[in-house]
Write a protein that holds these residues in place. Structure first.
Motif, PDB file in Angstrom:
ATOM      1  N   GLY A  29       7.922  -1.736  14.699  1.00  0.00           N
ATOM      2  CA  GLY A  29       9.200  -1.319  14.118  1.00  0.00           C
ATOM      3  C   GLY A  29       9.981  -0.382  15.015  1.00  0.00           C
ATOM      4  O   GLY A  29      10.273  -0.689  16.156  1.00  0.00           O
ATOM      5  N   TYR A  30      10.299   0.804  14.487  1.00  0.00           N
ATOM      6  CA  TYR A  30      11.144   1.780  15.180  1.00  0.00           C
ATOM      7  C   TYR A  30      10.471   3.142  15.210  1.00  0.00           C
ATOM      8  O   TYR A  30       9.606   3.434  14.393  1.00  0.00           O
ATOM      9  CB  TYR A  30      12.494   1.920  14.468  1.00  0.00           C
ATOM     10  N   LEU A  47      16.952   5.990  15.678  1.00  0.00           N
ATOM     11  CA  LEU A  47      15.690   5.268  15.789  1.00  0.00           C
ATOM     12  C   LEU A  47      15.779   4.253  16.917  1.00  0.00           C
ATOM     13  O   LEU A  47      16.794   3.562  17.067  1.00  0.00           O
ATOM     14  CB  LEU A  47      15.369   4.542  14.478  1.00  0.00           C
ATOM     15  N   THR A  48      14.706   4.149  17.709  1.00  0.00           N
ATOM     16  CA  THR A  48      14.641   3.208  18.823  1.00  0.00           C
ATOM     17  C   THR A  48      13.565   2.173  18.547  1.00  0.00           C
ATOM     18  O   THR A  48      12.463   2.509  18.117  1.00  0.00           O
ATOM     19  CB  THR A  48      14.319   3.961  20.135  1.00  0.00           C
ATOM     20  N   ARG A  49      13.885   0.925  18.803  1.00  0.00           N
ATOM     21  CA  ARG A  49      12.970  -0.198  18.552  1.00  0.00           C
ATOM     22  C   ARG A  49      11.747  -0.110  19.457  1.00  0.00           C
ATOM     23  O   ARG A  49      11.860   0.091  20.656  1.00  0.00           O
ATOM     24  CB  ARG A  49      13.718  -1.509  18.819  1.00  0.00           C
ATOM     25  N   PRO A  53       6.231  -7.243  18.154  1.00  0.00           N
ATOM     26  CA  PRO A  53       6.756  -8.554  17.751  1.00  0.00           C
ATOM     27  C   PRO A  53       7.878  -8.427  16.726  1.00  0.00           C
ATOM     28  O   PRO A  53       7.874  -7.537  15.892  1.00  0.00           O
ATOM     29  CB  PRO A  53       5.539  -9.252  17.136  1.00  0.00           C
ATOM     30  N   SER A  54       8.838  -9.329  16.804  1.00  0.00           N
ATOM     31  CA  SER A  54       9.979  -9.319  15.895  1.00  0.00           C
ATOM     32  C   SER A  54       9.761 -10.313  14.769  1.00  0.00           C
ATOM     33  O   SER A  54       9.266 -11.416  14.991  1.00  0.00           O
ATOM     34  CB  SER A  54      11.245  -9.703  16.670  1.00  0.00           C
ATOM     35  N   LEU A  55      10.119  -9.914  13.549  1.00  0.00           N
ATOM     36  CA  LEU A  55       9.992 -10.832  12.418  1.00  0.00           C
ATOM     37  C   LEU A  55      11.105 -11.870  12.402  1.00  0.00           C
ATOM     38  O   LEU A  55      10.881 -13.034  12.126  1.00  0.00           O
ATOM     39  CB  LEU A  55      10.022 -10.060  11.101  1.00  0.00           C
ATOM     40  N   PHE A  56      12.334 -11.445  12.690  1.00  0.00           N
ATOM     41  CA  PHE A  56      13.479 -12.324  12.530  1.00  0.00           C
ATOM     42  C   PHE A  56      14.260 -12.558  13.813  1.00  0.00           C
ATOM     43  O   PHE A  56      15.145 -13.393  13.863  1.00  0.00           O
ATOM     44  CB  PHE A  56      14.427 -11.757  11.461  1.00  0.00           C
ATOM     45  N   GLY A  57      14.005 -11.781  14.872  1.00  0.00           N
ATOM     46  CA  GLY A  57      14.727 -11.913  16.128  1.00  0.00           C
ATOM     47  C   GLY A  57      16.036 -11.168  16.112  1.00  0.00           C
ATOM     48  O   GLY A  57      16.479 -10.667  15.084  1.00  0.00           O
ATOM     49  N   ASN A  58      16.664 -11.055  17.286  1.00  0.00           N
ATOM     50  CA  ASN A  58      17.955 -10.369  17.448  1.00  0.00           C
ATOM     51  C   ASN A  58      17.931  -8.949  16.894  1.00  0.00           C
ATOM     52  O   ASN A  58      18.891  -8.499  16.275  1.00  0.00           O
ATOM     53  CB  ASN A  58      19.088 -11.160  16.805  1.00  0.00           C
ATOM     54  N   ASP A  59      16.840  -8.228  17.086  1.00  0.00           N
ATOM     55  CA  ASP A  59      16.731  -6.854  16.598  1.00  0.00           C
ATOM     56  C   ASP A  59      17.693  -5.940  17.351  1.00  0.00           C
ATOM     57  O   ASP A  59      17.934  -6.119  18.542  1.00  0.00           O
ATOM     58  CB  ASP A  59      15.309  -6.335  16.780  1.00  0.00           C
ATOM     59  N   ILE A  60      18.235  -4.961  16.670  1.00  0.00           N
ATOM     60  CA  ILE A  60      19.100  -3.961  17.284  1.00  0.00           C
ATOM     61  C   ILE A  60      18.178  -2.921  17.913  1.00  0.00           C
ATOM     62  O   ILE A  60      17.257  -2.424  17.270  1.00  0.00           O
ATOM     63  CB  ILE A  60      20.016  -3.322  16.227  1.00  0.00           C
ATOM     64  N   SER A  61      18.408  -2.581  19.171  1.00  0.00           N
ATOM     65  CA  SER A  61      17.489  -1.680  19.871  1.00  0.00           C
ATOM     66  C   SER A  61      17.596  -0.231  19.404  1.00  0.00           C
ATOM     67  O   SER A  61      16.617   0.493  19.404  1.00  0.00           O
ATOM     68  CB  SER A  61      17.701  -1.770  21.383  1.00  0.00           C
ATOM     69  N   THR A  62      18.784   0.210  18.993  1.00  0.00           N
ATOM     70  CA  THR A  62      18.968   1.579  18.505  1.00  0.00           C
ATOM     71  C   THR A  62      19.733   1.536  17.193  1.00  0.00           C
ATOM     72  O   THR A  62      20.792   0.914  17.118  1.00  0.00           O
ATOM     73  CB  THR A  62      19.749   2.432  19.524  1.00  0.00           C
TER      74      THR A  62
END
Length: 111
Positions: A29-30, A47-49, A53-62
């Motif tokens: 997570g973050y 918060l920083t990623r 592993p990503s659940l859904f993809g295209n996660d926002i890094s901050t």
């Protein structure tokens, strides 16, 4: 014994029914980047990623976490992208909170 899948979800059946059986490990997570900042109604934290592993993809890094101690029984949190404004579904009963942080809280928040 914990069993975790490729996306980081772990499964650990417990006899205590108040403990979730499915959870994510602490390295998923973050994480808080720096310190939380006090606001009139509560706090903000950047918060920083984590590299997990990503659940859904295209996660926002901050992302920005905003917490409001609205009443002694109600805590509101909001996660937003500080670098891009996004559409938020309007709701007639959810208004912007303009008060100060409540005291004598019946809950505890840890970030």
């Amino acid at each position: 014994q914990n069993t975790c899948n490729l996306r980081g979800c772990c499964w650990s059946p417990q006899s205590d029914t108040s403990v979730p059986w499915c959870f994510f490990s602490s390295n998923h997570g973050y994480k808080v980047n720096g310190k939380t900042r006090s606001t009139q109604a509560g706090f903000e934290a950047t918060l920083t990623r984590l590299p997990s592993p990503s659940l859904f993809g295209n996660d926002i890094s901050t992302v920005l976490l905003t917490g409001e101690y609205q009443t002694s029984n109600r805590f509101r949190f909001k996660i937003t992208d500080p670098n891009a404004q996004r559409f938020e579904v309007p709701h007639e009963h959810v208004q912007t909170f303009t008060g100060s942080a409540a005291s004598n809280l019946n809950y505890k928040v840890e970030v």
